[in-house]
Design an enzyme around this catalytic site. Structure first.
Site, PDB file in Angstrom:
ATOM      1  N   ARG A  33     -13.108  -0.172  23.575  1.00  0.00           N
ATOM      2  CA  ARG A  33     -13.929   1.012  22.634  1.00  0.00           C
ATOM      3  C   ARG A  33     -15.239   0.408  22.364  1.00  0.00           C
ATOM      4  O   ARG A  33     -15.437  -0.464  21.396  1.00  0.00           O
ATOM      5  CB  ARG A  33     -13.032   1.122  21.326  1.00  0.00           C
ATOM      6  CG  ARG A  33     -13.961   2.156  20.451  1.00  0.00           C
ATOM      7  CD  ARG A  33     -13.112   2.398  18.998  1.00  0.00           C
ATOM      8  NE  ARG A  33     -11.958   2.916  18.909  1.00  0.00           N
ATOM      9  CZ  ARG A  33     -11.044   3.041  17.900  1.00  0.00           C
ATOM     10  NH1 ARG A  33     -11.397   2.081  16.803  1.00  0.00           N
ATOM     11  NH2 ARG A  33     -10.056   3.478  17.892  1.00  0.00           N
ATOM     12  N   SER A 102      -6.507  11.685  21.029  1.00  0.00           N
ATOM     13  CA  SER A 102      -6.340  11.448  19.546  1.00  0.00           C
ATOM     14  C   SER A 102      -5.625  12.833  18.949  1.00  0.00           C
ATOM     15  O   SER A 102      -6.382  13.932  19.123  1.00  0.00           O
ATOM     16  CB  SER A 102      -7.351  10.883  18.722  1.00  0.00           C
ATOM     17  OG  SER A 102      -7.883   9.803  19.276  1.00  0.00           O
ATOM     18  N   LYS A 131     -12.587   2.289  10.332  1.00  0.00           N
ATOM     19  CA  LYS A 131     -13.119   3.647  11.023  1.00  0.00           C
ATOM     20  C   LYS A 131     -13.044   4.645   9.541  1.00  0.00           C
ATOM     21  O   LYS A 131     -12.210   4.882   9.108  1.00  0.00           O
ATOM     22  CB  LYS A 131     -12.240   4.092  11.979  1.00  0.00           C
ATOM     23  CG  LYS A 131     -13.037   5.253  12.889  1.00  0.00           C
ATOM     24  CD  LYS A 131     -12.310   5.579  13.973  1.00  0.00           C
ATOM     25  CE  LYS A 131     -12.743   6.712  14.909  1.00  0.00           C
ATOM     26  NZ  LYS A 131     -11.871   7.249  15.905  1.00  0.00           N
TER      27      LYS A 131
END
Length: 203
Positions: A33, A102, A131
């Site tokens: 990521r 997701s 996050k």
């Protein structure tokens, strides 16, 4: 549809050096990521990660950058809900690249299932500070609910606030694989952490 995922543990990392280290330690399913990089650095780091993955028999997942994944032939792409608006799923399927999506709500799960991904991820299972999330902790009970909805054949990934000690409860609740960031890359001994996670998820 790929069926089972490559491993019950799914480290999510922010630099290709982690693929080298965690792959050498036995991790076989790793998401790269990358954020806020210029295009040249991004491409170089993805290639570095791809080469490390090949050395250690890791199935590499690239987060978001589906066009680059197509160009380089990455194994998997992880797609957020916002990316579904722009990702060319027909091209991705034609290239035989697997993709996961997701989900955080029933509406998002319905949308994900409508495009027949290779796995769905649910999170955050516990609170996460890595996050900013508009979604609160889902809890392991939601994993069991997702499993009932999606059926036994669709792979399910749990993510968000998961530690080695919490991983087994996610698998028991219906997850096929358990993803984590800080429990690997913020560990004092990431290689040992891979071994401990594998042990915890196989008992």
């Amino acid at each position: 549809m790929t069926g089972l995922l490559p491993s019950p543990i799914y480290p999510v990392v922010d630099h290709p050096r982690w693929i080298e280290r965690l792959g050498a330690a036995g991790a076989r399913f790793i998401q790269l990521r990358l954020k806020d990089l210029d295009s040249e650095t991004l491409r170089a780091q993805v290639i570095e990660g791809q080469e490390a993955a090949a050395r250690h028999n890791v199935r590499l997942v690239l987060n978001d950058y589906w066009e680059l994944a197509l160009e380089l032939g990455i194994d998997y792409i992880h797609i957020g809900q916002e990316d579904l608006d722009t990702a060319d799923l027909e091209q991705i399927r034609a290239a035989r690249i697997s993709f996961g999506i997701s989900t955080h709500s029933h509406e998002e799960l319905d949308r994900a299932l409508s495009v027949e991904p290779d796995y769905v991820a649910l999170g955050p299972i516990w609170e996460t500070k890595l996050k900013k999330m508009i979604w609160g902790p889902q809890g392991v009970e939601k994993l069991s609910e997702w499993r009932r909805i999606i059926g036994p054949a669709m792979p399910l990934v749990a993510i968000g606030g998961i530690t080695k000690d919490r991983a087994a409860s996610c698998l028991s609740a219906g997850a096929d694989s358990v993803a984590a960031v800080s429990d690997f890359i913020a560990s004092a001994d990431p290689e040992a952490q891979v071994s401990e996670w594998l042990k915890a998820c196989s008992s």
